[in-house]
Design a protein around this motif. Sequence first.
Motif, PDB file in Angstrom:
ATOM      1  N   LEU A   1       0.827  -1.199   0.000  1.00  0.00           N
ATOM      2  CA  LEU A   1       0.000   0.000   0.000  1.00  0.00           C
ATOM      3  C   LEU A   1       0.866   1.256   0.000  1.00  0.00           C
ATOM      4  O   LEU A   1       1.762   1.409   0.826  1.00  0.00           O
ATOM      5  N   LEU A   2       0.589   2.154  -0.938  1.00  0.00           N
ATOM      6  CA  LEU A   2       1.282   3.436  -1.019  1.00  0.00           C
ATOM      7  C   LEU A   2       0.381   4.580  -0.550  1.00  0.00           C
ATOM      8  O   LEU A   2       0.801   5.455   0.207  1.00  0.00           O
ATOM      9  N   VAL A   3      -0.873   4.585  -1.024  1.00  0.00           N
ATOM     10  CA  VAL A   3      -1.812   5.659  -0.699  1.00  0.00           C
ATOM     11  C   VAL A   3      -3.142   5.061  -0.268  1.00  0.00           C
ATOM     12  O   VAL A   3      -3.682   4.184  -0.948  1.00  0.00           O
ATOM     13  N   LEU A   4      -3.664   5.521   0.843  1.00  0.00           N
ATOM     14  CA  LEU A   4      -5.034   5.220   1.251  1.00  0.00           C
ATOM     15  C   LEU A   4      -5.707   6.559   1.520  1.00  0.00           C
ATOM     16  O   LEU A   4      -5.450   7.208   2.534  1.00  0.00           O
ATOM     17  N   ASP A   5      -6.540   6.995   0.592  1.00  0.00           N
ATOM     18  CA  ASP A   5      -7.162   8.314   0.643  1.00  0.00           C
ATOM     19  C   ASP A   5      -8.659   8.132   0.851  1.00  0.00           C
ATOM     20  O   ASP A   5      -9.369   7.655  -0.037  1.00  0.00           O
ATOM     21  N   ASN A   6      -9.138   8.495   2.029  1.00  0.00           N
ATOM     22  CA  ASN A   6     -10.539   8.320   2.395  1.00  0.00           C
ATOM     23  C   ASN A   6     -11.193   9.679   2.570  1.00  0.00           C
ATOM     24  O   ASN A   6     -10.712  10.497   3.359  1.00  0.00           O
ATOM     25  N   LEU A   7     -12.278   9.914   1.856  1.00  0.00           N
ATOM     26  CA  LEU A   7     -13.012  11.170   1.994  1.00  0.00           C
ATOM     27  C   LEU A   7     -14.465  10.865   2.328  1.00  0.00           C
ATOM     28  O   LEU A   7     -15.115  10.086   1.628  1.00  0.00           O
ATOM     29  N   LEU A   8     -14.972  11.475   3.385  1.00  0.00           N
ATOM     30  CA  LEU A   8     -16.366  11.297   3.800  1.00  0.00           C
ATOM     31  C   LEU A   8     -16.973  12.669   4.087  1.00  0.00           C
ATOM     32  O   LEU A   8     -16.451  13.419   4.907  1.00  0.00           O
ATOM     33  N   ILE A   9     -18.049  13.001   3.390  1.00  0.00           N
ATOM     34  CA  ILE A   9     -18.765  14.260   3.602  1.00  0.00           C
ATOM     35  C   ILE A   9     -20.217  13.945   3.923  1.00  0.00           C
ATOM     36  O   ILE A   9     -20.901  13.277   3.140  1.00  0.00           O
ATOM     37  N   ARG A  10     -20.690  14.430   5.058  1.00  0.00           N
ATOM     38  CA  ARG A  10     -22.073  14.213   5.486  1.00  0.00           C
ATOM     39  C   ARG A  10     -22.710  15.556   5.852  1.00  0.00           C
ATOM     40  O   ARG A  10     -22.687  15.970   7.011  1.00  0.00           O
ATOM     41  N   PRO A  11     -23.276  16.261   4.905  1.00  0.00           N
ATOM     42  CA  PRO A  11     -23.862  17.574   5.177  1.00  0.00           C
ATOM     43  C   PRO A  11     -24.939  17.588   6.262  1.00  0.00           C
ATOM     44  O   PRO A  11     -24.983  18.543   7.042  1.00  0.00           O
ATOM     45  N   PRO A  12     -25.827  16.569   6.363  1.00  0.00           N
ATOM     46  CA  PRO A  12     -26.842  16.628   7.425  1.00  0.00           C
ATOM     47  C   PRO A  12     -26.260  16.696   8.825  1.00  0.00           C
ATOM     48  O   PRO A  12     -26.921  17.134   9.759  1.00  0.00           O
ATOM     49  N   LEU A  13     -25.007  16.272   8.999  1.00  0.00           N
ATOM     50  CA  LEU A  13     -24.362  16.320  10.306  1.00  0.00           C
ATOM     51  C   LEU A  13     -23.534  17.585  10.488  1.00  0.00           C
ATOM     52  O   LEU A  13     -22.804  17.730  11.471  1.00  0.00           O
ATOM     53  N   GLY A  14     -23.655  18.502   9.523  1.00  0.00           N
ATOM     54  CA  GLY A  14     -22.952  19.762   9.636  1.00  0.00           C
ATOM     55  C   GLY A  14     -21.457  19.658   9.462  1.00  0.00           C
ATOM     56  O   GLY A  14     -20.700  20.475   9.991  1.00  0.00           O
ATOM     57  N   GLU A  15     -20.991  18.689   8.673  1.00  0.00           N
ATOM     58  CA  GLU A  15     -19.557  18.441   8.559  1.00  0.00           C
ATOM     59  C   GLU A  15     -18.908  19.130   7.361  1.00  0.00           C
ATOM     60  O   GLU A  15     -17.802  18.793   6.985  1.00  0.00           O
TER      61      GLU A  15
END
Length: 233
Positions: free
Chosen positions: A125-139
Motif C-alpha cells: 500500500l502506497l496511498v489510502l485516501d478516504n473522503l467522507l462528507i455528510r452535510p446533514p451532520l454539519g460536517e
Amino acid sequence: MVNPGGAYLGADLFLVDVDVDEEADLLLTTQSATKVYRTPGSFAEQRMRVRLGEGARLEVVPEQLIAYQGASYRQVSRISLHPTSSFAMAEVITPGWAPDGGEFTYEELRLRNEILVQTAKGEQLLVLDNLLIRPPLGEVTGLGFMEGFSHLGSFVVVDRRVDHELADDFHELTRRHDAYTGVSLTNTVGGTTGLVLRSLSNSTGELNKLLGTCIDVLRERWHGQESLNLRKY
C-alpha cells in the motif's frame, strides 16, 4: 466513458475495470459530468479497478461529480501500479442545485482511493485516501473541513519522478488560482512516491483550471506533450 443512463440513482452499481498493458498510454475521461440524483432506500456506487503494467501510463480526468439533493454516493477505486508506471487522477466534487437554494443538500459522499505498488514481496500500500462528507451532520460548513467552501478538488499523481521539487512547484502554481490548496507527499514504496493535492473553492471552473494546470505541468515536463485539450465544449 459514457454513462449508460442520465445519472446515478438509488441502488445503482457501476463497475469499471481498466488494464493498461506494458508501455501503453491511456487517457480516460467521461463524456459529461457524473450526476447523482436522489437515492431513496440505498446509495449509488461506483467501483473502479485499475492495473498498470511495466512502463504504463494512465491519466484519469473525468468531468465533475455533481451530488444533488437527497443523494448518497460511494466511490471505491483500487489502483495497482508497477514501480515504473505513471498514474495521475484529477477529480472535482460539486454540490447540485436544490429547489430551496441550499448548497449542501446531498446526504453523503464517500470516496476511497487505494493505490498499491507491485513489488517482489507482493502489492504494498502506497496511498489510502478516504473522503467522507455528510452535510446533514454539519460536517461541511465549519472550520477544519471545508472551511465554508462548497467545491472540492483532488489531484493524485504516483510516479518515480515525484519529489519535493515537484511539490514545491505545485504549491507555487496554486497561488495563481482562487482556491485554498494543500500539497503533500506520501512515503516511497518500490522507488515510487505519491503526491496528493487537495483544493477548496466555490467554483467548478476554478478547480478545473487548477487541476488542468497540474496535469499540463506533468505532460510537458515528463512527456514533452502539449496542454491537454479534450475538445468537449
